[in-house]
Scaffold this motif. Structure first.
Motif, PDB file in Angstrom:
ATOM      1  N   SER A 230      40.467 -56.995   5.984  1.00  0.00           N
ATOM      2  CA  SER A 230      41.871 -56.616   5.760  1.00  0.00           C
ATOM      3  C   SER A 230      42.305 -55.515   6.757  1.00  0.00           C
ATOM      4  CB  SER A 230      41.986 -56.140   4.308  1.00  0.00           C
ATOM      5  OG  SER A 230      43.183 -55.532   4.105  1.00  0.00           O
ATOM      6  N   LEU A 231      41.417 -54.555   6.994  1.00  0.00           N
ATOM      7  CA  LEU A 231      41.726 -53.486   7.962  1.00  0.00           C
ATOM      8  C   LEU A 231      41.910 -54.084   9.362  1.00  0.00           C
ATOM      9  CD1 LEU A 231      41.845 -50.394   8.616  1.00  0.00           C
ATOM     10  CD2 LEU A 231      39.366 -50.487   8.932  1.00  0.00           C
ATOM     11  N   TRP A 232      41.041 -55.011   9.725  1.00  0.00           N
ATOM     12  CA  TRP A 232      41.131 -55.641  11.051  1.00  0.00           C
ATOM     13  C   TRP A 232      42.420 -56.465  11.168  1.00  0.00           C
ATOM     14  CZ3 TRP A 232      39.924 -55.183  15.773  1.00  0.00           C
ATOM     15  CH2 TRP A 232      39.901 -56.269  16.662  1.00  0.00           C
ATOM     16  N   GLU A 233      42.771 -57.187  10.094  1.00  0.00           N
ATOM     17  CA  GLU A 233      44.002 -57.997  10.099  1.00  0.00           C
ATOM     18  C   GLU A 233      45.230 -57.104  10.320  1.00  0.00           C
ATOM     19  OE1 GLU A 233      42.941 -61.824   7.266  1.00  0.00           O
ATOM     20  OE2 GLU A 233      43.494 -59.941   6.291  1.00  0.00           O
ATOM     21  N   THR A 234      45.191 -55.932   9.709  1.00  0.00           N
ATOM     22  CA  THR A 234      46.310 -54.994   9.894  1.00  0.00           C
ATOM     23  C   THR A 234      46.394 -54.568  11.355  1.00  0.00           C
ATOM     24  OG1 THR A 234      45.827 -54.163   7.699  1.00  0.00           O
ATOM     25  CG2 THR A 234      47.306 -52.836   9.024  1.00  0.00           C
ATOM     26  N   LYS A 235      45.236 -54.332  11.941  1.00  0.00           N
ATOM     27  CA  LYS A 235      45.231 -53.831  13.332  1.00  0.00           C
ATOM     28  C   LYS A 235      45.695 -54.889  14.321  1.00  0.00           C
ATOM     29  CE  LYS A 235      41.861 -50.206  12.602  1.00  0.00           C
ATOM     30  NZ  LYS A 235      42.809 -49.093  12.651  1.00  0.00           N
ATOM     31  N   ILE A 236      45.323 -56.171  14.091  1.00  0.00           N
ATOM     32  CA  ILE A 236      45.733 -57.217  15.047  1.00  0.00           C
ATOM     33  C   ILE A 236      46.996 -57.942  14.564  1.00  0.00           C
ATOM     34  CG2 ILE A 236      43.418 -57.548  16.012  1.00  0.00           C
ATOM     35  CD1 ILE A 236      43.197 -60.134  14.323  1.00  0.00           C
ATOM     36  N   ASN A 237      47.487 -57.497  13.408  1.00  0.00           N
ATOM     37  CA  ASN A 237      48.742 -58.049  12.865  1.00  0.00           C
ATOM     38  C   ASN A 237      48.660 -59.573  12.713  1.00  0.00           C
ATOM     39  OD1 ASN A 237      51.263 -57.787  11.831  1.00  0.00           O
ATOM     40  ND2 ASN A 237      52.310 -57.934  13.823  1.00  0.00           N
ATOM     41  N   LYS A 238      47.545 -60.000  12.145  1.00  0.00           N
ATOM     42  CA  LYS A 238      47.343 -61.448  11.981  1.00  0.00           C
ATOM     43  C   LYS A 238      46.446 -61.695  10.771  1.00  0.00           C
ATOM     44  CE  LYS A 238      45.684 -65.510  14.425  1.00  0.00           C
ATOM     45  NZ  LYS A 238      44.965 -66.043  15.561  1.00  0.00           N
ATOM     46  N   CYS A 239      46.769 -62.738  10.012  1.00  0.00           N
ATOM     47  CA  CYS A 239      45.947 -63.096   8.856  1.00  0.00           C
ATOM     48  C   CYS A 239      44.893 -64.124   9.303  1.00  0.00           C
ATOM     49  CB  CYS A 239      46.854 -63.684   7.780  1.00  0.00           C
ATOM     50  SG  CYS A 239      46.060 -63.750   6.213  1.00  0.00           S
ATOM     51  N   LEU A 240      43.638 -63.828   9.068  1.00  0.00           N
ATOM     52  CA  LEU A 240      42.561 -64.733   9.503  1.00  0.00           C
ATOM     53  C   LEU A 240      42.250 -65.753   8.409  1.00  0.00           C
ATOM     54  CD1 LEU A 240      39.986 -62.192  11.060  1.00  0.00           C
ATOM     55  CD2 LEU A 240      41.928 -63.310  12.154  1.00  0.00           C
ATOM     56  N   LYS A 241      41.819 -66.945   8.847  1.00  0.00           N
ATOM     57  CA  LYS A 241      41.328 -67.939   7.885  1.00  0.00           C
ATOM     58  C   LYS A 241      39.976 -67.455   7.354  1.00  0.00           C
ATOM     59  CE  LYS A 241      39.821 -72.702   7.631  1.00  0.00           C
ATOM     60  NZ  LYS A 241      39.222 -73.755   8.406  1.00  0.00           N
ATOM     61  N   LYS A 242      39.765 -67.521   6.041  1.00  0.00           N
ATOM     62  CA  LYS A 242      38.506 -67.012   5.444  1.00  0.00           C
ATOM     63  C   LYS A 242      37.577 -68.179   5.111  1.00  0.00           C
ATOM     64  CE  LYS A 242      40.846 -63.047   5.019  1.00  0.00           C
ATOM     65  NZ  LYS A 242      42.194 -63.490   5.301  1.00  0.00           N
ATOM     66  N   ILE A 243      36.354 -68.068   5.563  1.00  0.00           N
ATOM     67  CA  ILE A 243      35.324 -69.043   5.189  1.00  0.00           C
ATOM     68  C   ILE A 243      34.371 -68.301   4.267  1.00  0.00           C
ATOM     69  CG2 ILE A 243      33.403 -70.448   6.064  1.00  0.00           C
ATOM     70  CD1 ILE A 243      35.062 -70.514   8.740  1.00  0.00           C
ATOM     71  N   HIS A 244      34.179 -68.839   3.073  1.00  0.00           N
ATOM     72  CA  HIS A 244      33.337 -68.130   2.106  1.00  0.00           C
ATOM     73  C   HIS A 244      31.953 -68.764   2.036  1.00  0.00           C
ATOM     74  CE1 HIS A 244      36.444 -65.456   0.492  1.00  0.00           C
ATOM     75  NE2 HIS A 244      37.268 -66.437   0.824  1.00  0.00           N
ATOM     76  N   ILE A 245      30.935 -67.904   2.138  1.00  0.00           N
ATOM     77  CA  ILE A 245      29.541 -68.367   1.978  1.00  0.00           C
ATOM     78  C   ILE A 245      28.993 -67.710   0.718  1.00  0.00           C
ATOM     79  CG2 ILE A 245      27.221 -68.244   2.971  1.00  0.00           C
ATOM     80  CD1 ILE A 245      28.291 -68.870   5.595  1.00  0.00           C
ATOM     81  N   THR A 246      28.613 -68.525  -0.244  1.00  0.00           N
ATOM     82  CA  THR A 246      28.120 -67.965  -1.511  1.00  0.00           C
ATOM     83  C   THR A 246      26.760 -67.305  -1.294  1.00  0.00           C
ATOM     84  OG1 THR A 246      26.942 -69.985  -2.069  1.00  0.00           O
ATOM     85  CG2 THR A 246      29.246 -69.824  -2.836  1.00  0.00           C
ATOM     86  N   GLU A 247      26.376 -66.499  -2.271  1.00  0.00           N
ATOM     87  CA  GLU A 247      25.064 -65.837  -2.197  1.00  0.00           C
ATOM     88  C   GLU A 247      23.952 -66.882  -2.087  1.00  0.00           C
ATOM     89  OE1 GLU A 247      24.292 -63.005  -5.306  1.00  0.00           O
ATOM     90  OE2 GLU A 247      22.165 -62.879  -4.807  1.00  0.00           O
ATOM     91  N   GLU A 248      24.054 -67.958  -2.862  1.00  0.00           N
ATOM     92  CA  GLU A 248      23.012 -68.993  -2.847  1.00  0.00           C
ATOM     93  C   GLU A 248      22.921 -69.634  -1.461  1.00  0.00           C
ATOM     94  OE1 GLU A 248      25.498 -68.770  -5.150  1.00  0.00           O
ATOM     95  OE2 GLU A 248      24.145 -67.775  -6.567  1.00  0.00           O
ATOM     96  N   GLN A 249      24.095 -69.930  -0.875  1.00  0.00           N
ATOM     97  CA  GLN A 249      24.105 -70.554   0.449  1.00  0.00           C
ATOM     98  C   GLN A 249      23.550 -69.590   1.494  1.00  0.00           C
ATOM     99  OE1 GLN A 249      24.919 -73.829   1.205  1.00  0.00           O
ATOM    100  NE2 GLN A 249      23.960 -73.212   3.150  1.00  0.00           N
ATOM    101  N   LEU A 250      23.907 -68.290   1.357  1.00  0.00           N
ATOM    102  CA  LEU A 250      23.416 -67.294   2.325  1.00  0.00           C
ATOM    103  C   LEU A 250      21.889 -67.227   2.283  1.00  0.00           C
ATOM    104  CD1 LEU A 250      23.779 -65.012   4.375  1.00  0.00           C
ATOM    105  CD2 LEU A 250      24.271 -63.451   2.482  1.00  0.00           C
ATOM    106  N   VAL A 251      21.325 -67.250   1.085  1.00  0.00           N
ATOM    107  CA  VAL A 251      19.858 -67.212   0.963  1.00  0.00           C
ATOM    108  C   VAL A 251      19.241 -68.434   1.641  1.00  0.00           C
ATOM    109  CG1 VAL A 251      17.932 -67.278  -0.683  1.00  0.00           C
ATOM    110  CG2 VAL A 251      19.869 -65.739  -1.089  1.00  0.00           C
ATOM    111  N   LYS A 252      19.884 -69.612   1.453  1.00  0.00           N
ATOM    112  CA  LYS A 252      19.374 -70.829   2.131  1.00  0.00           C
ATOM    113  C   LYS A 252      19.495 -70.673   3.646  1.00  0.00           C
ATOM    114  CE  LYS A 252      20.233 -74.392  -1.292  1.00  0.00           C
ATOM    115  NZ  LYS A 252      21.418 -74.892  -1.909  1.00  0.00           N
TER     116      LYS A 252
END
Ligand SMILES: NC(=O)c1ccc[n+]([C@@H]2O[C@H](COP(=O)([O-])OP(=O)(O)OC[C@H]3O[C@@H](n4cnc5c(N)ncnc54)[C@H](OP(=O)(O)O)[C@@H]3O)[C@@H](O)[C@H]2O)c1
Length: 308
Positions: A230-252
């Motif tokens: 959110s801080l970075w989006e404010t600085k570049i004045n742009k909303c980024l697309k979010k890709i979510h990786i769950t905890e289970e997927q991260l462990v894999k």
């Protein structure tokens, strides 16, 4: 006695490295006669590349190495304080340094190569591939040999992971899409390398930190991934697309990742999913910005400004 003669004499091991270089500068800036143990190969380099700036800055250069005991003993005998900044993979090479400190008997403070997370607290030890065990072994040796010490836990150095906004594999912050690991609300901590060095040097003559642990948790530098994005989006004045990786997927992903990506993902999991930077309480006598309120530190926001 001159003012300089009254200050602790500081030996930095690893002075040609990134954190070691900052430690040398901080030690000199604080007025300490500063010594650097430099490996012999540097003396053979054309123009002795890293040596000239050190010597020009006023550092006393000592030829030696952690694997050359007589050189270690001779170096340690000249100082009151030893700070070591060798990488974790070389952590066990501090053993002869501890032996030399014990034999010399003149060192009032040893700051070993920690500068990360308090491994007595981390919750991911079973998946760290022995990363923390080397540092733990050194801690046990320091304590069993009764070496006066201070441990510095700075969490993430800003140079690690922050330039990519915690996106392994990128060398600049993302401008289109960003990956959020886990729920995104667990907070990690970043500290700029020069600031880590300044806080470290503050401890060396401070009786409050003798045989203690110093944690660095600068209030302006504690961010969850959601807050960071959110801080970075404010600085570049742009909303980024979010890709979510769950905890289970991260462990894999960690299980399947090659080195060194695997370690990056493990550290992200440790900080931003398990909360290893912040889940345990510390009191104000153990936190750098509270012990040394006069040290001005770089905030995450200021650092990101340099990347816009
Ligand atoms: N918290 C974080 O995010 C984070 C990230 C990175 C590092 N760190 C920590 O920061 C500390 C320093 O890491 P760094 O990345 O700044 O290291 P670095 O830039 O790789 O520098 C390593 C230094 O250690 C010296 N060295 C290695 N083996 C030695 C030996 N046997 N005898 C004498 N000197 C030796 C090297 O000398 P040569 O020039 O002769 O090779 C060099 O000066 C470590 O404690 C590490 O765990 C923390």
């Amino acid at each position: 006695m001159s003012e300089e003669a009254a200050r602790s004499r500081v030996l930095v091991v690893g002075a040609t490295g990134r954190l070691g270089g900052s430690l040398v500068r901080a030690s000199l800036a604080a007025g300490h006669p500063t010594f650097a143990l430099i490996r012999p190969r540097h003396f053979a380099l054309p123009d002795s590349a890293p040596l000239k700036p050190l010597a020009a800055a006023g550092v006393t250069i000592l030829k030696g190495s952690l694997d050359d005991y007589p050189s270690l003993l001779e170096a340690v005998r000249q100082v009151d304080v030893v700070i070591c900044a060798v990488p974790t993979k070389h952590a066990l090479e501090q053993k002869p340094l501890i032996r030399a400190i014990k034999e010399a008997g003149c060192v009032k403070r040893f700051i070993p190569a920690e500068f990360g997370v308090d491994h007595t607290k981390v919750q991911i030890c079973d998946m760290d591939h022995g990363f923390y065990e080397k540092k733990a072994e050194i801690r046990r040796l320091i304590e069993s040999e009764d070496i006066p010490h201070t441990y510095i836990y700075c969490n993430f150095l800003m140079r690690y992971l922050l330039p990519s906004l915690v996106q392994p594999g990128l060398d600049a912050p993302p401008r289109d899409e960003v990956t959020i690991f886990g729920g995104g609300d667990t907070k990690g901590i970043f500290v700029e390398e020069g600031d880590v060095a300044k806080f470290t040097v503050c401890t060396i003559e401070d009786p409050r930190t003798l045989n203690m642990t110093l944690y660095l948790r600068p209030p302006g530098n504690i961010y969850s991934l959601n807050e960071l994005v959110s801080l970075w989006e404010t600085k570049i004045n742009k909303c980024l697309k979010k890709i979510h990786i769950t905890e289970e997927q991260l462990v894999k992903n960690i299980q399947n990742a090659p080195f060194p990506l695997k370690m990056d993902l493990i550290f992200i999991y440790s900080a931003f999913v398990k909360g290893d930077h912040t889940y345990f309480e510390i009191d104000s006598r153990s936190e750098g910005t509270q012990l040394y309120p006069d040290v001005k530190y770089t905030t995450v926001s200021e650092y990101l400004d340099t990347l816009v």
